[in-house]
Design an enzyme around this catalytic site. Structure first.
Site: not given
Ligand SMILES: Cc1cc2nc3c(=O)[nH]c(=O)nc-3n(C[C@H](O)[C@H](O)[C@H](O)COP(=O)(O)OP(=O)(O)OC[C@H]3O[C@@H](n4cnc5c(N)ncnc54)[C@H](O)[C@@H]3O)c2cc1C
Length: 393
Positions: A129, A243
């Site tokens: 991410s 994963e």
């Molecule tokens: C506890 C925790 C541990 C993590 N550990 C890691 C790690 O070790 N390494 C790593 O790389 N990442 C990690 N992550 C990151 C995680 O993979 C991302 O948070 C996740 O992929 C969501 O991305 P974002 O937070 O950017 O949310 P966004 O992509 O900004 O999404 C925000 C909201 O919008 C919704 N949304 C976005 N696009 C769409 C769409 N096209 N259609 C419908 N809904 C949509 C999403 O479902 C979500 O509800 C971690 C996250 C958490 C919470």
């Protein structure tokens, strides 16, 4: 044959699993150093499992695995659950990187990295991410330039679980800007490299299990590229399946719910849990968890018979998250005010674990791909629906 293995596994677990760890959450936060290093029984358990090869039960012995077949692995898991034991190697390196390297790594990469994972002594983090690339992961911008004898990496990652305790990171980097998914490569980065900086993100609870990670002109040897240059997206997609597989597996573990409810809520004259509404919901949850676990078992058996259906992975990830979140809610309800403690006196281990678990469970439907994104994948792959139109169209 399998009954003989069950007896062997049962006897070994009973002789070797420290009872003080029973039904304790194994890895509350991936790579959480205080937990892993602070409890001597945890270390004893990790080392015994490593020696036996059962921390990576299905891996080849040459990489520290146990070479158990699918049936034996299943029996081992069942026997561990029976006594509240767990696999101490089940962290990022084992669940995600290991199977990916087994499939895509060179012989040298496997020999260098897998044994440390199977012993639980090398900790890995996942650098996928970025601030502008979460659900839309292929938008990632961390730049990787070929400098002839090495790669030079520059960029920022975020939400990197355990980065501050990790020895290595598997990261996605951009090696070509002219193609979105076709310009991504999969790189192994030594966290001790000059230019790697981690800044833990402090949560409201005070814990800091994940980090921002900055890569400032980090030199990476060329042999750390997994697969081919610009072909990292295919590897990442496979890793995300591993994963999600691991995240959907084993939901519903931990302290048994019914005895806890009987003890805390009390029973009526017929020995049933006194609160009828809670009783109904506990039974509904137990049935759903059982249906889920049976489905997981069926899919595993189909996979063994060569009918692995990866299209189901997003559905199972969502179902598993839901089962685990409902379970965490029910435990909190059963414990009442005693479920609200965070640390210190006045709360038992079970109670403290419950409050940590409840908060942690909120993240199940976000990490590894959010709930909505899993539904989008299922709609596309299973139902054949078209992708959502690009914004503004
Ligand atoms: C506890 C925790 C541990 C993590 N550990 C890691 C790690 O070790 N390494 C790593 O790389 N990442 C990690 N992550 C990151 C995680 O993979 C991302 O948070 C996740 O992929 C969501 O991305 P974002 O937070 O950017 O949310 P966004 O992509 O900004 O999404 C925000 C909201 O919008 C919704 N949304 C976005 N696009 C769409 C769409 N096209 N259609 C419908 N809904 C949509 C999403 O479902 C979500 O509800 C971690 C996250 C958490 C919470």
């Amino acid at each position: 044959m399998s009954e003989a293995f069950r007896a062997e596994a049962r006897a070994w677990l009973e002789a070797n699993f420290p009872p003080s760890l029973a039904f304790k959450n194994p890895v509350p936060y991936q790579n959480d150093a205080p937990y892993a290093e602070g409890d001597p029984d945890w270390i004893v358990w990790r080392d015994r499992m490593a020696e036996k090869g059962w921390g990576a039960p299905g891996w080849p012995k040459m990489y520290g695995g146990g070479e158990l077949d699918h049936e034996q692995t299943k029996i081992l898991t069942q026997e561990m659950r029976r006594i509240g034991a767990f696999n101490p190697m089940k962290m990022t390196g084992y669940t995600m990187l290991g199977p990916t390297l087994l499939e895509f790594g060179t012989e040298e990469q496997k020999a260098q990295h897998l044994p440390g994972v199977a012993k639980g002594v090398t900790r890995w983090c996942q650098g996928f991410s970025e601030p502008g690339a979460g659900s839309d992961l292929a938008s990632l911008q961390t730049k990787c330039v070929d400098m002839g004898d090495h790669y030079l990496v520059e960029g920022q990652k975020i939400w990197t679980s355990g980065a501050n305790h990790a020895d290595w990171c598997f990261a996605l980097v951009r090696t070509d800007t002219s193609s979105k998914q076709g310009g991504i490569s999969f790189l192994l980065i030594d966290m001790k490299s000059e230019g790697v900086e981690t800044r833990p993100i402090t949560l409201i609870s005070g814990s800091t299990h994940f980090c921002e990670m900055f890569l400032n002109a980090v030199k990476v040897p060329k042999e750390n590229l997994v697969g081919e240059i610009n072909k990292g997206w295919g590897i990442a997609k496979r890793l995300l399946q591993f994963e999600r597989d691991s995240l959907s597996e084993g939901r519903g573990e931990g302290v048994p719910l019914l005895p806890l409810a009987q003890e805390r809520v009390g029973t009526d004259a017929e020995g049933r849990i006194a609160d009828s509404d809670l009783r109904t919901r506990l039974v509904a949850h137990a049935m759903r968890a059982q249906a889920y676990n049976l489905t997981m078992g069926r899919i595993a058996a189909e996979g063994k018979a060569g009918q692995r259906n990866d299209a189901l992975v997003p559905v199972l990830k969502n179902l598993g998250s839901d089962v685990a979140q409902v379970r965490a809610d029910l435990i909190m309800e059963i414990l009442g005010e005693q479920g609200l403690g965070w640390s210190g006196e006045g709360y038992s281990d079970v109670e403290l674990d419950a409050s940590h678990q409840w908060l942690h469970a909120r993240a199940f439907s976000i990490y590894g791909g959010s709930f909505e994104i899993q539904n989008n994948i299922a709609a596309k792959v299973l139902l054949g629906l078209p992708s959502a139109p690009a914004p503004g169209r």
